[in-house]
Design an enzyme around this catalytic site. Structure first.
Site, PDB file in Angstrom:
ATOM      1  N   ASP A 110       0.841  -1.189   0.000  1.00  0.00           N
ATOM      2  CA  ASP A 110       0.000   0.000   0.000  1.00  0.00           C
ATOM      3  C   ASP A 110       0.884   1.250   0.000  1.00  0.00           C
ATOM      4  O   ASP A 110       1.699   1.427  -0.899  1.00  0.00           O
ATOM      5  CB  ASP A 110      -0.962  -0.068   1.204  1.00  0.00           C
ATOM      6  CG  ASP A 110      -2.030   1.000   1.211  1.00  0.00           C
ATOM      7  OD1 ASP A 110      -3.028   0.811   0.516  1.00  0.00           O
ATOM      8  OD2 ASP A 110      -1.856   2.016   1.898  1.00  0.00           O
ATOM      9  N   HIS A 155     -11.189   8.260  -0.491  1.00  0.00           N
ATOM     10  CA  HIS A 155     -10.236   8.808   0.472  1.00  0.00           C
ATOM     11  C   HIS A 155      -9.062   9.487  -0.228  1.00  0.00           C
ATOM     12  O   HIS A 155      -8.478  10.435   0.304  1.00  0.00           O
ATOM     13  CB  HIS A 155      -9.734   7.698   1.396  1.00  0.00           C
ATOM     14  CG  HIS A 155      -9.024   6.582   0.692  1.00  0.00           C
ATOM     15  ND1 HIS A 155      -9.625   5.803  -0.273  1.00  0.00           N
ATOM     16  CD2 HIS A 155      -7.745   6.125   0.801  1.00  0.00           C
ATOM     17  CE1 HIS A 155      -8.765   4.903  -0.710  1.00  0.00           C
ATOM     18  NE2 HIS A 155      -7.618   5.091  -0.088  1.00  0.00           N
ATOM     19  N   TYR A 215      -0.889  11.398   1.904  1.00  0.00           N
ATOM     20  CA  TYR A 215      -1.793  11.242   0.757  1.00  0.00           C
ATOM     21  C   TYR A 215      -1.810  12.487  -0.120  1.00  0.00           C
ATOM     22  O   TYR A 215      -1.885  12.387  -1.346  1.00  0.00           O
ATOM     23  CB  TYR A 215      -3.207  10.922   1.253  1.00  0.00           C
ATOM     24  CG  TYR A 215      -3.449   9.455   1.460  1.00  0.00           C
ATOM     25  CD1 TYR A 215      -4.020   8.679   0.465  1.00  0.00           C
ATOM     26  CD2 TYR A 215      -3.088   8.837   2.653  1.00  0.00           C
ATOM     27  CE1 TYR A 215      -4.251   7.330   0.651  1.00  0.00           C
ATOM     28  CE2 TYR A 215      -3.308   7.480   2.842  1.00  0.00           C
ATOM     29  CZ  TYR A 215      -3.886   6.734   1.837  1.00  0.00           C
ATOM     30  OH  TYR A 215      -4.097   5.383   2.034  1.00  0.00           O
ATOM     31  N   HIS A 275      -7.092  -6.987   0.754  1.00  0.00           N
ATOM     32  CA  HIS A 275      -6.012  -6.019   0.599  1.00  0.00           C
ATOM     33  C   HIS A 275      -4.886  -6.249   1.599  1.00  0.00           C
ATOM     34  O   HIS A 275      -3.710  -6.087   1.261  1.00  0.00           O
ATOM     35  CB  HIS A 275      -6.596  -4.610   0.801  1.00  0.00           C
ATOM     36  CG  HIS A 275      -5.596  -3.506   0.736  1.00  0.00           C
ATOM     37  ND1 HIS A 275      -4.881  -3.203  -0.401  1.00  0.00           N
ATOM     38  CD2 HIS A 275      -5.196  -2.604   1.689  1.00  0.00           C
ATOM     39  CE1 HIS A 275      -4.084  -2.164  -0.168  1.00  0.00           C
ATOM     40  NE2 HIS A 275      -4.256  -1.796   1.092  1.00  0.00           N
TER      41      HIS A 275
END
Length: 295
Positions: A110, A155, A215, A275
């Site tokens: 991730d 998100h 992010y 995931h």
């Protein structure tokens, strides 16, 4: 007591700048290729608790909390560069070097996979092997997100907004926000037991600004860096293994083809677990890493 990785010791090690990282270290430092394991969102190094001890039988293993996550430092980000994957990759190289490793294999899940990819592009002389678990490179990720199917990545768009609103919204109910992903992305709920879930939520709750900054960087400076590499023809020179869910079928893209534009020596596999594959299917992940290290 919070859960830990069995047999590993914890250290505070300076990264590339003023940030210190919390690092779990285990294994025989005298034998085997060093392996660095980078966690994803909304997790900490603890996500490797099943994988790391098995690899440590044959390798020195390093499991840091990324800058801005877990017990690592969370520097301010006044100009949008503190959480670039370039800066976070430099942290990883500095930590490994401080532990005596000038070259190492790198495995990321991730967010950690995005850091690993950037480390492989920026430090090809240092990263000997690279494994990515369940992401696309940043530039490709944004290019495949379109239409209503992109709602699965809400998100990404929320945390891409300018500083202020995302932090306020997420900070108002952090356990609901971060817990949503732990629930929605896990096919086997038992893979994230109550004590581990509580540790993830506590760590994320204490890191809202830095997680958002991570992010936000992926919607800004990270795209700039990826685009520059694509235009320059910069590729991953080391053996690369990719494990992914079948996101291509859901979002309409060929994941292996996208990855092949970044790596010549590529093995791409589609998995059937959720995931959080290092927690749901640790034996599969361990074998994939061992296979990578044999190349």
């Amino acid at each position: 007591m919070p859960p830990t990785i069995t047999g590993f010791t914890h250290h505070r090690i300076p990264g590339a700048t003023t940030a210190e990282l919390n690092v779990a270290v285990g294994g025989d430092t005298a034998t085997g290729t060093p392996v660095v394991l980078l966690h994803g969102f909304p997790q900490t190094h603890l996500m490797w608790r099943h994988v790391a001890p098995k690899l440590a039988i044959e390798h020195p293993v390093i499991c840091p909390d990324l800058r801005g996550y877990g017990a690592s430092d969370k520097p301010a980000d006044p100009d949008g560069t503190a959480y670039s994957k370039r800066a976070m990759a430099a942290d990883v190289v500095a930590v490994a070097k401080a532990l005596g490793h000038d070259r190492f294999a790198l495995v990321g899940h991730d967010r950690g996979a995005l850091v690993a990819i950037r480390a492989g592009l920026d430090h090809p002389e240092t990263v000997t092997h690279l494994a990515s678990l369940d992401v696309l490179p940043t530039l490709d990720m944004w290019e495949v997100m379109h239409g209503t199917s992109a709602a699965v990545g809400f998100h990404l768009y929320l945390m891409a907004q300018p500083p202020g609103l995302p932090e306020q919204l997420i900070g108002a109910s952090p356990d609901a926000f971060f817990g949503h992903f732990l629930d929605a992305w896990t096919r086997d709920p038992a893979a994230v037991p109550t004590d581990v879930r509580a540790a993830y939520l506590a760590a994320s709750r204490a890191a809202v600004p830095s997680i958002v900054a991570d992010y936000r960087a992926s919607a800004g400076i990270d795209v700039t860096h990826d685009r520059a590499d694509r235009e320059a023809g910069n590729r991953l020179r080391m053996p690369v293994s990719v494990l992914q869910q079948d996101w291509g079928a859901a979002l309409g893209f060929d994941a292996a083809a996208l990855w092949s534009a970044w790596a010549d020596d590529l093995r791409h596999s589609t998995v059937q677990c959720g995931h959080f594959m290092a927690e749901e299917a640790p034996d599969l992940v361990v074998e994939a890493i061992r296979d990578l290290l044999r190349r």
